[in-house]
Motif scaffolding. Structure first.
Motif, PDB file in Angstrom:
ATOM      1  N   TYR A 185      21.204   0.048   9.480  1.00 12.66           N
ATOM      2  CA  TYR A 185      19.896   0.250   8.846  1.00 12.66           C
ATOM      3  C   TYR A 185      19.388   1.591   9.341  1.00 12.66           C
ATOM      4  O   TYR A 185      19.172   1.762  10.548  1.00 12.66           O
ATOM      5  N   LEU A 186      19.246   2.542   8.440  1.00 14.18           N
ATOM      6  CA  LEU A 186      18.815   3.886   8.801  1.00 14.18           C
ATOM      7  C   LEU A 186      17.538   4.246   8.064  1.00 14.18           C
ATOM      8  O   LEU A 186      17.447   4.084   6.855  1.00 14.18           O
ATOM      9  N   SER A 187      16.579   4.741   8.809  1.00  5.24           N
ATOM     10  CA  SER A 187      15.310   5.163   8.231  1.00  5.24           C
ATOM     11  C   SER A 187      15.338   6.672   8.008  1.00  5.24           C
ATOM     12  O   SER A 187      15.684   7.435   8.920  1.00  5.24           O
ATOM     13  N   LYS A 188      15.002   7.097   6.788  1.00  3.19           N
ATOM     14  CA  LYS A 188      14.975   8.524   6.445  1.00  3.19           C
ATOM     15  C   LYS A 188      13.759   9.183   7.080  1.00  3.19           C
ATOM     16  O   LYS A 188      12.689   8.583   7.106  1.00  3.19           O
ATOM     17  N   PRO A 189      13.890  10.390   7.526  1.00  2.00           N
ATOM     18  CA  PRO A 189      15.142  11.135   7.657  1.00  2.00           C
ATOM     19  C   PRO A 189      15.915  10.623   8.870  1.00  2.00           C
ATOM     20  O   PRO A 189      15.334  10.301   9.905  1.00  2.00           O
ATOM     21  N   PHE A 190      17.207  10.553   8.729  1.00  3.44           N
ATOM     22  CA  PHE A 190      18.044  10.100   9.836  1.00  3.44           C
ATOM     23  C   PHE A 190      19.004  11.226  10.219  1.00  3.44           C
ATOM     24  O   PHE A 190      19.307  12.106   9.414  1.00  3.44           O
ATOM     25  N   ALA A 191      19.462  11.171  11.453  1.00  3.46           N
ATOM     26  CA  ALA A 191      20.408  12.170  11.946  1.00  3.46           C
ATOM     27  C   ALA A 191      21.763  11.952  11.280  1.00  3.46           C
ATOM     28  O   ALA A 191      22.172  10.804  11.050  1.00  3.46           O
ATOM     29  N   ALA A 192      22.444  13.019  10.988  1.00  8.86           N
ATOM     30  CA  ALA A 192      23.764  12.939  10.364  1.00  8.86           C
ATOM     31  C   ALA A 192      24.687  12.058  11.205  1.00  8.86           C
ATOM     32  O   ALA A 192      25.436  11.232  10.667  1.00  8.86           O
ATOM     33  N   ARG A 193      24.616  12.201  12.508  1.00 12.62           N
ATOM     34  CA  ARG A 193      25.476  11.418  13.401  1.00 12.62           C
ATOM     35  C   ARG A 193      25.214   9.914  13.246  1.00 12.62           C
ATOM     36  O   ARG A 193      26.133   9.106  13.351  1.00 12.62           O
ATOM     37  N   SER A 194      23.976   9.544  12.975  1.00 13.18           N
ATOM     38  CA  SER A 194      23.648   8.125  12.790  1.00 13.18           C
ATOM     39  C   SER A 194      24.386   7.542  11.590  1.00 13.18           C
ATOM     40  O   SER A 194      24.887   6.412  11.650  1.00 13.18           O
ATOM     41  N   LEU A 195      24.456   8.306  10.516  1.00 15.90           N
ATOM     42  CA  LEU A 195      25.175   7.836   9.334  1.00 15.90           C
ATOM     43  C   LEU A 195      26.669   7.735   9.632  1.00 15.90           C
ATOM     44  O   LEU A 195      27.307   6.732   9.298  1.00 15.90           O
ATOM     45  N   ILE A 196      27.226   8.740  10.260  1.00 17.23           N
ATOM     46  CA  ILE A 196      28.651   8.727  10.583  1.00 17.23           C
ATOM     47  C   ILE A 196      28.980   7.544  11.488  1.00 17.23           C
ATOM     48  O   ILE A 196      29.975   6.838  11.276  1.00 17.23           O
ATOM     49  N   GLU A 197      28.145   7.292  12.489  1.00 10.93           N
ATOM     50  CA  GLU A 197      28.387   6.164  13.397  1.00 10.93           C
ATOM     51  C   GLU A 197      28.328   4.830  12.652  1.00 10.93           C
ATOM     52  O   GLU A 197      29.133   3.936  12.904  1.00 10.93           O
ATOM     53  N   ALA A 198      27.401   4.693  11.723  1.00 10.23           N
ATOM     54  CA  ALA A 198      27.298   3.458  10.942  1.00 10.23           C
ATOM     55  C   ALA A 198      28.525   3.265  10.059  1.00 10.23           C
ATOM     56  O   ALA A 198      29.066   2.152   9.953  1.00 10.23           O
ATOM     57  N   VAL A 199      28.990   4.342   9.435  1.00  5.60           N
ATOM     58  CA  VAL A 199      30.172   4.263   8.583  1.00  5.60           C
ATOM     59  C   VAL A 199      31.407   3.954   9.431  1.00  5.60           C
ATOM     60  O   VAL A 199      32.256   3.124   9.038  1.00  5.60           O
ATOM     61  N   GLU A 200      31.522   4.565  10.584  1.00  3.36           N
ATOM     62  CA  GLU A 200      32.651   4.272  11.479  1.00  3.36           C
ATOM     63  C   GLU A 200      32.621   2.813  11.946  1.00  3.36           C
ATOM     64  O   GLU A 200      33.668   2.169  12.062  1.00  3.36           O
ATOM     65  N   ALA A 201      31.436   2.266  12.193  1.00  3.67           N
ATOM     66  CA  ALA A 201      31.296   0.861  12.568  1.00  3.67           C
ATOM     67  C   ALA A 201      31.748  -0.049  11.421  1.00  3.67           C
ATOM     68  O   ALA A 201      32.418  -1.062  11.646  1.00  3.67           O
ATOM     69  N   ALA A 202      31.388   0.322  10.201  1.00  2.45           N
ATOM     70  CA  ALA A 202      31.817  -0.451   9.030  1.00  2.45           C
ATOM     71  C   ALA A 202      33.333  -0.411   8.888  1.00  2.45           C
ATOM     72  O   ALA A 202      33.966  -1.438   8.634  1.00  2.45           O
ATOM     73  N   LEU A 203      33.920   0.754   9.083  1.00  2.00           N
ATOM     74  CA  LEU A 203      35.373   0.901   9.000  1.00  2.00           C
ATOM     75  C   LEU A 203      36.055   0.041  10.058  1.00  2.00           C
ATOM     76  O   LEU A 203      37.039  -0.655   9.772  1.00  2.00           O
ATOM     77  N   ALA A 204      35.523   0.056  11.271  1.00  2.00           N
ATOM     78  CA  ALA A 204      36.103  -0.748  12.359  1.00  2.00           C
ATOM     79  C   ALA A 204      35.991  -2.244  12.048  1.00  2.00           C
ATOM     80  O   ALA A 204      36.889  -3.013  12.417  1.00  2.00           O
ATOM     81  N   GLU A 205      34.934  -2.645  11.371  1.00  2.00           N
ATOM     82  CA  GLU A 205      34.760  -4.064  11.039  1.00  2.00           C
ATOM     83  C   GLU A 205      35.781  -4.516  10.016  1.00  2.00           C
ATOM     84  O   GLU A 205      36.267  -5.647  10.072  1.00  2.00           O
ATOM     85  N   VAL A 206      36.120  -3.653   9.094  1.00  2.80           N
ATOM     86  CA  VAL A 206      37.039  -4.006   8.015  1.00  2.80           C
ATOM     87  C   VAL A 206      38.490  -3.948   8.489  1.00  2.80           C
ATOM     88  O   VAL A 206      39.310  -4.781   8.087  1.00  2.80           O
ATOM     89  N   PHE A 207      38.805  -2.981   9.353  1.00  2.20           N
ATOM     90  CA  PHE A 207      40.210  -2.809   9.780  1.00  2.20           C
ATOM     91  C   PHE A 207      40.392  -3.154  11.207  1.00  2.20           C
ATOM     92  O   PHE A 207      40.057  -3.171  12.122  1.00  2.20           O
TER      93      PHE A 207
END
Length: 115
Positions: A93-115
């Motif tokens: 859950y990211l509130s705008k404006p959010f840091a670019a790193r926050s989005l990358i970390e969330a996407v990496e967490a999603a990737l780790a959950e799936v694989f």
């Protein structure tokens, strides 16, 4: 998915720079029309879309059998939005404006959950 085209383009550029392939959608209807989620490992959804609620869109995806991790973004952070996002099963859950790193970390967490 964000209803703001500049936000979509910025997120796509950022995620592409970090090696992620991105498909953009400008509405909930456009996302729901996508026939194949097979190559996706997460969905990023704005909570406040022009055509519907991102929370409702998440529920519609789940009703169609799409069980991908969801990252919600919002420019309207509130306790009720945050609670609804968590209840809908978000991984981030990211509130705008959010840091670019926050989005990358969330996407990496999603990737780790799936694989």
């Amino acid at each position: 998915m964000d209803d703001d085209s500049s936000m979509r383009k910025c997120m796509k550029r950022l995620l592409n720079e970090h090696g992620f392939n991105v498909a953009l959608f400008d509405s909930g209807v456009a996302l729901l029309r996508r026939a194949d989620f097979g190559s996706a490992f997460c969905v990023i959804i704005d909570i406040n879309l022009h055509d519907q609620s991102g929370i409702d869109l998440r529920r519609q995806l789940a009703d169609r059998g799409v069980r991908l991790p969801v990252i919600f973004i919002t420019g309207n952070d509130s306790d009720s939005n945050r609670s609804a996002a968590v209840e809908a099963g978000c991984i981030g859950y990211l509130s705008k404006p959010f840091a670019a790193r926050s989005l990358i970390e969330a996407v990496e967490a999603a990737l780790a959950e799936v694989f």
